[in-house]
Design a protein around this motif. Structure first.
Motif, PDB file in Angstrom:
ATOM      1  N   ALA A 103       0.737  -1.076  -0.022  1.00 17.56           N
ATOM      2  CA  ALA A 103       0.095   0.088  -0.041  1.00 17.56           C
ATOM      3  C   ALA A 103       0.866   1.160  -0.085  1.00 17.56           C
ATOM      4  O   ALA A 103       1.838   1.297   0.527  1.00 17.56           O
ATOM      5  N   PRO A 104       0.391   2.179  -0.478  1.00 18.02           N
ATOM      6  CA  PRO A 104       1.366   3.621  -0.803  1.00 18.02           C
ATOM      7  C   PRO A 104       1.260   4.343   0.534  1.00 18.02           C
ATOM      8  O   PRO A 104       0.404   4.145   1.543  1.00 18.02           O
ATOM      9  N   GLU A 105       2.829   4.722   0.949  1.00 13.67           N
ATOM     10  CA  GLU A 105       2.849   5.501   1.995  1.00 13.67           C
ATOM     11  C   GLU A 105       1.893   6.496   2.442  1.00 13.67           C
ATOM     12  O   GLU A 105       1.252   6.739   3.668  1.00 13.67           O
ATOM     13  N   GLN A 106       1.609   7.405   1.384  1.00 20.67           N
ATOM     14  CA  GLN A 106       0.721   8.277   1.754  1.00 20.67           C
ATOM     15  C   GLN A 106      -0.589   8.086   2.177  1.00 20.67           C
ATOM     16  O   GLN A 106      -1.321   8.762   2.821  1.00 20.67           O
ATOM     17  N   LEU A 107      -1.226   6.960   1.353  1.00 23.82           N
ATOM     18  CA  LEU A 107      -2.549   6.512   1.512  1.00 23.82           C
ATOM     19  C   LEU A 107      -2.721   5.907   3.034  1.00 23.82           C
ATOM     20  O   LEU A 107      -3.709   6.290   3.695  1.00 23.82           O
ATOM     21  N   ILE A 108      -1.707   5.302   3.386  1.00 25.50           N
ATOM     22  CA  ILE A 108      -1.815   4.800   4.929  1.00 25.50           C
ATOM     23  C   ILE A 108      -1.814   5.987   5.904  1.00 25.50           C
ATOM     24  O   ILE A 108      -2.729   5.952   7.022  1.00 25.50           O
ATOM     25  N   ALA A 109      -0.896   6.983   5.446  1.00 28.83           N
ATOM     26  CA  ALA A 109      -0.950   8.186   6.466  1.00 28.83           C
ATOM     27  C   ALA A 109      -2.188   8.955   6.379  1.00 28.83           C
ATOM     28  O   ALA A 109      -2.390   9.542   7.473  1.00 28.83           O
ATOM     29  N   ASP A 110      -2.808   8.917   5.183  1.00 30.50           N
ATOM     30  CA  ASP A 110      -4.123   9.451   5.280  1.00 30.50           C
ATOM     31  C   ASP A 110      -4.976   9.302   6.262  1.00 30.50           C
ATOM     32  O   ASP A 110      -5.870   9.702   6.839  1.00 30.50           O
ATOM     33  N   TYR A 111      -5.172   7.676   6.331  1.00 31.56           N
ATOM     34  CA  TYR A 111      -5.875   7.047   7.378  1.00 31.56           C
ATOM     35  C   TYR A 111      -5.747   7.776   8.969  1.00 31.56           C
ATOM     36  O   TYR A 111      -6.731   8.065   9.685  1.00 31.56           O
ATOM     37  N   GLY A 112      -4.636   7.807   9.218  1.00 30.21           N
ATOM     38  CA  GLY A 112      -4.157   8.389  10.330  1.00 30.21           C
ATOM     39  C   GLY A 112      -4.318   9.870  10.557  1.00 30.21           C
ATOM     40  O   GLY A 112      -4.324  10.484  11.792  1.00 30.21           O
ATOM     41  N   ALA A 113      -4.544  10.670   9.525  1.00 32.87           N
ATOM     42  CA  ALA A 113      -5.042  12.007   9.602  1.00 32.87           C
ATOM     43  C   ALA A 113      -6.855  12.180   9.664  1.00 32.87           C
ATOM     44  O   ALA A 113      -6.922  13.226  10.069  1.00 32.87           O
ATOM     45  N   VAL A 114      -7.415  11.412   9.610  1.00 25.65           N
ATOM     46  CA  VAL A 114      -8.951  11.274   9.659  1.00 25.65           C
ATOM     47  C   VAL A 114      -9.317  11.596  11.120  1.00 25.65           C
ATOM     48  O   VAL A 114      -8.759  10.713  11.857  1.00 25.65           O
ATOM     49  N   ARG A 115     -10.063  12.434  11.464  1.00 25.47           N
ATOM     50  CA  ARG A 115     -10.508  12.579  12.749  1.00 25.47           C
ATOM     51  C   ARG A 115     -11.971  12.388  12.727  1.00 25.47           C
ATOM     52  O   ARG A 115     -12.888  12.919  12.169  1.00 25.47           O
TER      53      ARG A 115
END
Length: 287
Positions: A103-115
């Protein structure tokens, strides 16, 4: 067009029965998606024997005899119901090597940014308990579990979510041997394909460092992969999948989701201010 206008309206039982009968006459396997227990009753009544999705509400007791009599094959798609909240909340899950390989790193990071509100996590825990109870009850009734990930939905990743599905089965008490059968030879039989190690079967299999019968978690650690009798390189396949995901999905939809709660808050605040303004005007007129 009808589906687009009314996406949650189930098919009438008569229509579903005609479709299932037509599929059977043609030797086709037909999967019926269900969202509620009413859908389950309609589908089984129409002759469906392969269902997809597990309703997240407690199963009505009056359905026990219907399900026990039919003993359907069932694709529960537990991961798509449970993993989205965990991907937001659990940094350790986002850091798992099996996810990061494909999985792309940015896509994984985006999940962590969701509130999302904390209440949603409580809802997720309650859903897990309810689904666990439903799995136990349906297993007792003779339901045969079949693996499927519903990948492509939010909270899913191709490959990794199928692995997570099998891990959820283990967490919810499905025996390891049933997990392996439900992900390999038994679904192949439904599709009319020969799988396994009998002569004539297609040589597709994983080589693992230890037996998955004792620990299904080892499925996340393949030593090698054989496809069509040829030794394949898992790392090379991960890279190919990752490259395709990045090229096809240049912009992640998850990043945009983080702005949704902020917009909702601003909308509520604006509404409150309008209400206060109206109250002040009425108070001034009254004086």
């Amino acid at each position: 067009d009808v589906y687009k206008r009314q996406p949650h309206r189930p098919l009438p039982p008569e229509t579903l029965r005609v479709l299932l009968d037509s599929a059977r006459r043609r030797g086709l396997s037909c999967v019926v998606e269900v969202g509620t227990w009413d859908d389950v009753a309609i589908a089984l009544g129409a002759g469906a024997r392969l269902l997809c999705h597990l309703p997240p509400e407690p199963m009505p007791t009056e359905l026990s005899s219907v399900i026990g009599g039919a003993r359907p094959d069932w694709i529960p798609t537990l991961a798509v119901a449970l993993d989205f909240r965990l991907l937001i909340q659990d940094e350790e899950l986002r850091a798992s090597p099996s996810l990061r390989r494909g999985a792309p790193e940015q896509l994984i990071a985006d999940y962590g940014a969701v509130r999302v509100p904390q209440s949603r996590f409580a809802e997720g825990r309650q859903m897990q308990r309810t689904l666990g109870t439903n799995v136990a009850v349906l297993s007792e009734l003779g339901v045969r579990w079949r693996a499927g990930s519903d990948s492509g939905s939010v909270g899913t990743f191709h490959g990794w979510t199928l692995l997570r599905e099998l891990q959820w089965w283990a967490v919810l008490g499905i025996p390891n041997w049933e997990i392996l059968a439900g992900a390999t030879v038994e679904p192949a039989e439904i599709l009319g394909e020969a799988r396994g190690f009998d002569p004539g079967a297609r040589a597709d299999f994983l080589i693992l460092p230890r037996s998955p019968v004792h620990d299904v978690q080892v499925l996340a650690q393949p030593s090698a992969l054989v496809l069509g009798g040829e030794l394949a390189d898992p790392a090379g396949m991960y890279e190919a999948v990752l490259r395709e995901v990045v090229e096809v999905n240049a912009e992640s939809p998850i990043a945009r989701m983080g702005r949704g709660p902020l917009f909702l808050v601003l909308l509520v605040v604006f509404g409150v201010l309008l209400g206060l303004r109206s109250l002040v005007k009425r108070a001034v007129r009254a004086t």
